[in-house]
Design a protein around this motif. Sequence first.
Motif, PDB file in Angstrom:
ATOM      1  N   LYS A  89       0.676  -1.165  -0.065  1.00 47.77           N
ATOM      2  CA  LYS A  89      -0.002   0.284   0.045  1.00 47.77           C
ATOM      3  C   LYS A  89       0.757   1.182   0.025  1.00 47.77           C
ATOM      4  O   LYS A  89       1.789   1.279   0.624  1.00 47.77           O
ATOM      5  N   TYR A  90       0.343   2.254  -0.924  1.00 43.89           N
ATOM      6  CA  TYR A  90       1.123   3.619  -0.700  1.00 43.89           C
ATOM      7  C   TYR A  90      -0.061   4.441  -0.191  1.00 43.89           C
ATOM      8  O   TYR A  90      -0.933   4.711  -0.836  1.00 43.89           O
ATOM      9  N   ILE A  92      -0.432   8.449   0.090  1.00 42.22           N
ATOM     10  CA  ILE A  92       0.290   9.508  -0.589  1.00 42.22           C
ATOM     11  C   ILE A  92       0.156  10.809  -0.377  1.00 42.22           C
ATOM     12  O   ILE A  92      -1.105  10.953   0.113  1.00 42.22           O
ATOM     13  N   VAL A 125       6.289   5.199  -6.847  1.00 45.28           N
ATOM     14  CA  VAL A 125       4.719   5.009  -6.819  1.00 45.28           C
ATOM     15  C   VAL A 125       4.176   4.686  -8.151  1.00 45.28           C
ATOM     16  O   VAL A 125       3.457   3.803  -8.459  1.00 45.28           O
ATOM     17  N   ASN A 129       1.803   2.248 -10.522  1.00 49.75           N
ATOM     18  CA  ASN A 129       0.716   2.839 -10.728  1.00 49.75           C
ATOM     19  C   ASN A 129       0.614   4.054 -11.666  1.00 49.75           C
ATOM     20  O   ASN A 129       0.426   5.132 -11.098  1.00 49.75           O
ATOM     21  N   ILE A 132      -1.511   7.291 -11.172  1.00 47.63           N
ATOM     22  CA  ILE A 132      -1.589   7.996  -9.749  1.00 47.63           C
ATOM     23  C   ILE A 132      -0.586   9.355  -9.767  1.00 47.63           C
ATOM     24  O   ILE A 132       0.536   9.057 -10.403  1.00 47.63           O
ATOM     25  N   CYS A 134       1.265  12.125  -7.183  1.00 52.96           N
ATOM     26  CA  CYS A 134       1.674  12.295  -6.091  1.00 52.96           C
ATOM     27  C   CYS A 134       3.019  12.865  -5.939  1.00 52.96           C
ATOM     28  O   CYS A 134       3.671  13.071  -6.947  1.00 52.96           O
ATOM     29  N   ALA A 137       5.193   9.313  -0.894  1.00 49.44           N
ATOM     30  CA  ALA A 137       4.126   8.242  -0.369  1.00 49.44           C
ATOM     31  C   ALA A 137       4.994   7.699   0.787  1.00 49.44           C
ATOM     32  O   ALA A 137       6.282   7.496   0.730  1.00 49.44           O
ATOM     33  N   ALA A 245      -3.542   1.028 -11.174  1.00 47.09           N
ATOM     34  CA  ALA A 245      -2.992   0.776  -9.832  1.00 47.09           C
ATOM     35  C   ALA A 245      -2.939  -0.479  -9.413  1.00 47.09           C
ATOM     36  O   ALA A 245      -3.755  -1.471  -9.768  1.00 47.09           O
ATOM     37  N   ILE A 249      -4.006   2.393  -2.824  1.00 48.76           N
ATOM     38  CA  ILE A 249      -3.725   3.908  -2.780  1.00 48.76           C
ATOM     39  C   ILE A 249      -4.592   4.270  -1.985  1.00 48.76           C
ATOM     40  O   ILE A 249      -5.634   4.423  -1.997  1.00 48.76           O
ATOM     41  N   HIS A 263     -10.235   5.901  -0.679  1.00 51.72           N
ATOM     42  CA  HIS A 263      -8.781   5.356  -1.268  1.00 51.72           C
ATOM     43  C   HIS A 263      -9.267   4.255  -2.457  1.00 51.72           C
ATOM     44  O   HIS A 263     -10.262   3.804  -2.757  1.00 51.72           O
TER      45      HIS A 263
END
Length: 374
Positions: A89-90, A92, A125, A129, A132, A134, A137, A245, A249, A263
């Motif tokens: 899991k990230y 972010i 990340v 993914n 996504i 960001c 993260a 993903a 996330i 999420h």
Amino acid sequence: MADFDIIIAGAGVVGLALAKELSAAGKFVLVVEKHPSFGNEISSRNSEVVHSGIYYEKDSLKAKLCVEGRKLLYKWCLESGVPFNKTGKYIIAVNRDEESRLYMLLKKGLDNGVEGLKIVNSNVVMDANTGINCVSALYSPESGIVDSHLLMESFLTKSKEFDCQYVFNHEVTKVSRSNGSYITTLKDTTGVTYEVSSDYFINSAGLGADLIAESAGIDIDRYGYRITYCKGHYFKLRTGLNGIAKNLIYPVPLVNFTGLGVHITLDLSGGLKLGPDVLYLDDREQNYYVPDLLQQKFYESAKRYIPNLSYDDLSPDQSGIRPKLQRKGEPVRDFIINEESSKGLPRFINLIGIESPGLTSCLAIANYVKRSLL
């Protein structure tokens, strides 16, 4: 002599884990469930995420039981053939202002003994993914997802091997103490009631746990046992977005950890969904309808970190209800797992406010209760 050694109210994931552990320890156990089958409420209406233990205060039951329970859960799934995926899991940060909160979570996770945590840059990340956005993260490699239905079914099957008994479509309406035993009044779907006795009583009734405690004579307002219903909705993403993903996330959590933010959750078939949000309810109605009008709110929440998301990529999915011990705006509360001798109810165990990370913690909770009783 009592009819059973132990009666457990509630056949959610925690009640089933308790049934497995206690029947394997040689106790004659009866599980009472008001629904036609197991896991009809909290346990089947969630993200199915196996949490690592980042979010919870050091030495809290949530922290200790989550970290212990995660390890037990993965081990059980491997041994029992329950499908799971340690996705990682990230959490972010979408801008620099949020980065400081990642370091707070990192410290909290390390204090709780969570393994493998590290802060990574946006490139790490987005390598896995691609959809996504960001700036950095917090990576948690021990987080994952599990098939909650097959997990519960595995507990049910194993407990029956040790002669655990189940009665569905029966609701616990009252628990009283008589001659050293607990007398549990059950009501079936036609309104007929009858009584059954036990040496121990375990209240694992989820959304109704506070009312069962009250029926046993506990002042649930004095002791802070009254729960508030808090609904969370989910929206699924269209199939064509599945590649955006590969990990869970999560945004940085909401204030007071009321929720973990809208999420991205994966399912074991590769599908993606968004959720849950946080909606405190004014009553105890179990209404699982997902209003279309929430789509705009979910779209705006997710658009912050999925820049190419379109409004029509979302469609209503499911919802669930959390049994919150804190009311709206109040600080987060820990699990209540209490043996109630101090309230004149020896060998009566209350489990109240068992929300997230209850699924992850289920086997650790069962061991915790078993140690308390036996």
